[in-house]
Scaffold this motif. Structure first.
Motif, PDB file in Angstrom:
ATOM      1  N   GLY A  83       0.791  -1.227   0.000  1.00 54.34           N
ATOM      2  CA  GLY A  83       0.000   0.000   0.000  1.00 54.34           C
ATOM      3  C   GLY A  83       0.819   1.271   0.000  1.00 54.34           C
ATOM      4  O   GLY A  83       0.268   2.365  -0.038  1.00 54.34           O
ATOM      5  N   VAL A  84       2.126   1.140   0.033  1.00 59.45           N
ATOM      6  CA  VAL A  84       2.990   2.313   0.108  1.00 59.45           C
ATOM      7  C   VAL A  84       3.913   2.421  -1.098  1.00 59.45           C
ATOM      8  O   VAL A  84       4.184   3.514  -1.576  1.00 59.45           O
ATOM      9  CB  VAL A  84       3.836   2.278   1.409  1.00 59.45           C
ATOM     10  CG1 VAL A  84       4.767   3.453   1.499  1.00 59.45           C
ATOM     11  CG2 VAL A  84       2.936   2.228   2.630  1.00 59.45           C
ATOM     12  N   THR A  85       4.377   1.308  -1.605  1.00 55.14           N
ATOM     13  CA  THR A  85       5.334   1.307  -2.711  1.00 55.14           C
ATOM     14  C   THR A  85       4.615   1.446  -4.047  1.00 55.14           C
ATOM     15  O   THR A  85       3.627   0.770  -4.308  1.00 55.14           O
ATOM     16  CB  THR A  85       6.159   0.010  -2.703  1.00 55.14           C
ATOM     17  OG1 THR A  85       6.777  -0.131  -1.426  1.00 55.14           O
ATOM     18  CG2 THR A  85       7.220   0.033  -3.775  1.00 55.14           C
ATOM     19  N   VAL A  86       5.132   2.350  -4.863  1.00 55.33           N
ATOM     20  CA  VAL A  86       4.571   2.613  -6.181  1.00 55.33           C
ATOM     21  C   VAL A  86       5.694   2.474  -7.207  1.00 55.33           C
ATOM     22  O   VAL A  86       6.786   2.998  -7.010  1.00 55.33           O
ATOM     23  CB  VAL A  86       3.972   4.032  -6.258  1.00 55.33           C
ATOM     24  CG1 VAL A  86       3.429   4.328  -7.637  1.00 55.33           C
ATOM     25  CG2 VAL A  86       2.904   4.227  -5.214  1.00 55.33           C
ATOM     26  N   ARG A  87       5.410   1.777  -8.294  1.00 50.67           N
ATOM     27  CA  ARG A  87       6.346   1.648  -9.402  1.00 50.67           C
ATOM     28  C   ARG A  87       5.688   2.254 -10.636  1.00 50.67           C
ATOM     29  O   ARG A  87       4.512   1.999 -10.903  1.00 50.67           O
ATOM     30  CB  ARG A  87       6.698   0.185  -9.644  1.00 50.67           C
ATOM     31  CG  ARG A  87       7.563  -0.390  -8.564  1.00 50.67           C
ATOM     32  CD  ARG A  87       7.897  -1.860  -8.827  1.00 50.67           C
ATOM     33  NE  ARG A  87       8.785  -2.381  -7.818  1.00 50.67           N
ATOM     34  CZ  ARG A  87       8.410  -2.793  -6.609  1.00 50.67           C
ATOM     35  NH1 ARG A  87       7.133  -2.732  -6.268  1.00 50.67           N
ATOM     36  NH2 ARG A  87       9.280  -3.239  -5.741  1.00 50.67           N
ATOM     37  N   PHE A  88       6.459   3.027 -11.382  1.00 54.44           N
ATOM     38  CA  PHE A  88       5.946   3.641 -12.593  1.00 54.44           C
ATOM     39  C   PHE A  88       7.108   3.925 -13.530  1.00 54.44           C
ATOM     40  O   PHE A  88       8.275   3.746 -13.172  1.00 54.44           O
ATOM     41  CB  PHE A  88       5.159   4.921 -12.270  1.00 54.44           C
ATOM     42  CG  PHE A  88       5.934   5.956 -11.509  1.00 54.44           C
ATOM     43  CD1 PHE A  88       6.576   6.996 -12.170  1.00 54.44           C
ATOM     44  CD2 PHE A  88       6.027   5.897 -10.132  1.00 54.44           C
ATOM     45  CE1 PHE A  88       7.291   7.955 -11.465  1.00 54.44           C
ATOM     46  CE2 PHE A  88       6.734   6.851  -9.421  1.00 54.44           C
ATOM     47  CZ  PHE A  88       7.368   7.880 -10.089  1.00 54.44           C
ATOM     48  N   VAL A  89       6.795   4.369 -14.727  1.00 57.97           N
ATOM     49  CA  VAL A  89       7.808   4.660 -15.737  1.00 57.97           C
ATOM     50  C   VAL A  89       7.709   6.135 -16.106  1.00 57.97           C
ATOM     51  O   VAL A  89       6.622   6.650 -16.372  1.00 57.97           O
ATOM     52  CB  VAL A  89       7.612   3.776 -16.985  1.00 57.97           C
ATOM     53  CG1 VAL A  89       8.621   4.130 -18.062  1.00 57.97           C
ATOM     54  CG2 VAL A  89       7.723   2.310 -16.609  1.00 57.97           C
ATOM     55  N   VAL A  90       8.864   6.802 -16.121  1.00 57.06           N
ATOM     56  CA  VAL A  90       8.949   8.209 -16.511  1.00 57.06           C
ATOM     57  C   VAL A  90       9.581   8.271 -17.897  1.00 57.06           C
ATOM     58  O   VAL A  90      10.602   7.627 -18.151  1.00 57.06           O
ATOM     59  CB  VAL A  90       9.799   9.010 -15.509  1.00 57.06           C
ATOM     60  CG1 VAL A  90      10.041  10.424 -15.998  1.00 57.06           C
ATOM     61  CG2 VAL A  90       9.120   9.045 -14.161  1.00 57.06           C
ATOM     62  N   GLY A  91       8.959   9.026 -18.792  1.00 53.71           N
ATOM     63  CA  GLY A  91       9.484   9.178 -20.144  1.00 53.71           C
ATOM     64  C   GLY A  91       9.483  10.623 -20.586  1.00 53.71           C
ATOM     65  O   GLY A  91       8.798  11.460 -20.000  1.00 53.71           O
ATOM     66  N   ASP A  92      10.267  10.885 -21.624  1.00 53.84           N
ATOM     67  CA  ASP A  92      10.310  12.240 -22.177  1.00 53.84           C
ATOM     68  C   ASP A  92      10.075  12.245 -23.680  1.00 53.84           C
ATOM     69  O   ASP A  92      10.399  13.203 -24.360  1.00 53.84           O
ATOM     70  CB  ASP A  92      11.626  12.925 -21.830  1.00 53.84           C
ATOM     71  CG  ASP A  92      12.844  12.218 -22.408  1.00 53.84           C
ATOM     72  OD1 ASP A  92      12.687  11.165 -23.045  1.00 53.84           O
ATOM     73  OD2 ASP A  92      13.964  12.717 -22.207  1.00 53.84           O
ATOM     74  N   GLY A  93       9.518  11.150 -24.210  1.00 55.18           N
ATOM     75  CA  GLY A  93       9.274  11.058 -25.632  1.00 55.18           C
ATOM     76  C   GLY A  93      10.412  10.410 -26.392  1.00 55.18           C
ATOM     77  O   GLY A  93      10.246   9.981 -27.527  1.00 55.18           O
ATOM     78  N   ILE A  94      11.593  10.330 -25.784  1.00 59.05           N
ATOM     79  CA  ILE A  94      12.754   9.724 -26.425  1.00 59.05           C
ATOM     80  C   ILE A  94      13.176   8.465 -25.677  1.00 59.05           C
ATOM     81  O   ILE A  94      13.446   7.438 -26.280  1.00 59.05           O
ATOM     82  CB  ILE A  94      13.926  10.726 -26.484  1.00 59.05           C
ATOM     83  CG1 ILE A  94      13.514  11.946 -27.307  1.00 59.05           C
ATOM     84  CG2 ILE A  94      15.167  10.076 -27.052  1.00 59.05           C
ATOM     85  CD1 ILE A  94      14.486  13.085 -27.248  1.00 59.05           C
ATOM     86  N   ALA A  95      13.221   8.552 -24.366  1.00 55.22           N
ATOM     87  CA  ALA A  95      13.652   7.422 -23.544  1.00 55.22           C
ATOM     88  C   ALA A  95      12.741   7.315 -22.327  1.00 55.22           C
ATOM     89  O   ALA A  95      11.997   8.246 -22.005  1.00 55.22           O
ATOM     90  CB  ALA A  95      15.101   7.614 -23.098  1.00 55.22           C
ATOM     91  N   THR A  96      12.813   6.163 -21.650  1.00 54.53           N
ATOM     92  CA  THR A  96      12.032   5.950 -20.432  1.00 54.53           C
ATOM     93  C   THR A  96      12.931   5.407 -19.338  1.00 54.53           C
ATOM     94  O   THR A  96      13.978   4.819 -19.617  1.00 54.53           O
ATOM     95  CB  THR A  96      10.877   4.947 -20.667  1.00 54.53           C
ATOM     96  OG1 THR A  96      11.428   3.701 -21.077  1.00 54.53           O
ATOM     97  CG2 THR A  96       9.898   5.464 -21.694  1.00 54.53           C
ATOM     98  N   THR A  97      12.511   5.620 -18.084  1.00 56.37           N
ATOM     99  CA  THR A  97      13.238   5.127 -16.919  1.00 56.37           C
ATOM    100  C   THR A  97      12.238   4.598 -15.906  1.00 56.37           C
ATOM    101  O   THR A  97      11.299   5.312 -15.535  1.00 56.37           O
ATOM    102  CB  THR A  97      14.065   6.261 -16.266  1.00 56.37           C
ATOM    103  OG1 THR A  97      14.960   6.798 -17.244  1.00 56.37           O
ATOM    104  CG2 THR A  97      14.854   5.755 -15.090  1.00 56.37           C
ATOM    105  N   PRO A  98      12.427   3.356 -15.413  1.00 55.71           N
ATOM    106  CA  PRO A  98      11.546   2.834 -14.360  1.00 55.71           C
ATOM    107  C   PRO A  98      11.888   3.466 -13.012  1.00 55.71           C
ATOM    108  O   PRO A  98      13.061   3.647 -12.679  1.00 55.71           O
ATOM    109  CB  PRO A  98      11.823   1.334 -14.364  1.00 55.71           C
ATOM    110  CG  PRO A  98      13.156   1.183 -14.995  1.00 55.71           C
ATOM    111  CD  PRO A  98      13.359   2.356 -15.899  1.00 55.71           C
ATOM    112  N   VAL A  99      10.850   3.800 -12.243  1.00 58.20           N
ATOM    113  CA  VAL A  99      11.023   4.470 -10.958  1.00 58.20           C
ATOM    114  C   VAL A  99      10.290   3.692  -9.878  1.00 58.20           C
ATOM    115  O   VAL A  99       9.178   3.196 -10.111  1.00 58.20           O
ATOM    116  CB  VAL A  99      10.481   5.919 -11.018  1.00 58.20           C
ATOM    117  CG1 VAL A  99      10.611   6.621  -9.674  1.00 58.20           C
ATOM    118  CG2 VAL A  99      11.174   6.716 -12.098  1.00 58.20           C
ATOM    119  N   THR A 100      10.899   3.592  -8.708  1.00 59.30           N
ATOM    120  CA  THR A 100      10.262   3.002  -7.535  1.00 59.30           C
ATOM    121  C   THR A 100      10.233   4.054  -6.444  1.00 59.30           C
ATOM    122  O   THR A 100      11.242   4.713  -6.180  1.00 59.30           O
ATOM    123  CB  THR A 100      11.054   1.774  -7.037  1.00 59.30           C
ATOM    124  OG1 THR A 100      11.137   0.831  -8.094  1.00 59.30           O
ATOM    125  CG2 THR A 100      10.373   1.130  -5.852  1.00 59.30           C
TER     126      THR A 100
END
Length: 144
Positions: A70-87
């Motif tokens: 209930g606390v940990t969130v995983r998502f992906v950040v992108g800028d249109g060229i590349a993406t990075t997974p974030v925790t």
């Protein structure tokens, strides 16, 4: 010693003191500085391991996954060229959602993922708090 030489000596001492103070301030702040990267910057320049940085971009659609704790969130950040997974482990801001801007503060891992210690959700220039949104177009009639 002539008065002219005394003034010159005092001016040089003043300049040296200002330069020394600036160098001390920069030295103290270099460990506290947090650099901003977009996912494409990381792809071009490599991973900035071992220091605190900010990763900014858009949260990719369909990428938000909440863990069972209930606390940990995983998502992906992108800028249109590349993406990075974030925790991120913590309480996410109210404006955090898919297809919105985010700035994550934290550190890169050797595998290319990012572990965030803080999230800052961004909004567009048209944002208006919900309590004011309905009142903007409210019209009233003045009775004579």
């Amino acid at each position: 010693m002539k008065a002219k030489h005394q003034r010159l000596t005092l001016a040089l001492l003043g300049v040296a003191a200002v330069v020394a103070a600036a160098l001390l301030a920069m030295s103290a702040l270099k460990d506290q500085a947090s650099f901003f990267y977009a996912p494409s910057d990381v792809r071009k320049q490599g991973l900035p391991l071992g220091r605190a940085v900010r990763l900014g971009g858009m949260v990719q659609a369909g990428s938000i996954r909440r863990a069972a704790d209930g606390v940990t969130v995983r998502f992906v950040v992108g800028d249109g060229i590349a993406t990075t997974p974030v925790t991120f482990a913590g309480i996410v801001p109210d404006l955090f959602r898919e297809r919105s801007g985010v700035v994550a503060e934290g550190r890169f891992n050797p595998d290319g993922s990012f572990t965030a210690s803080n999230l800052l959700a961004k909004h567009d220039e048209k944002y208006m708090p919900p309590e004011l949104a309905g009142k903007m177009h409210e019209t009233r009639t003045l009775k004579p």
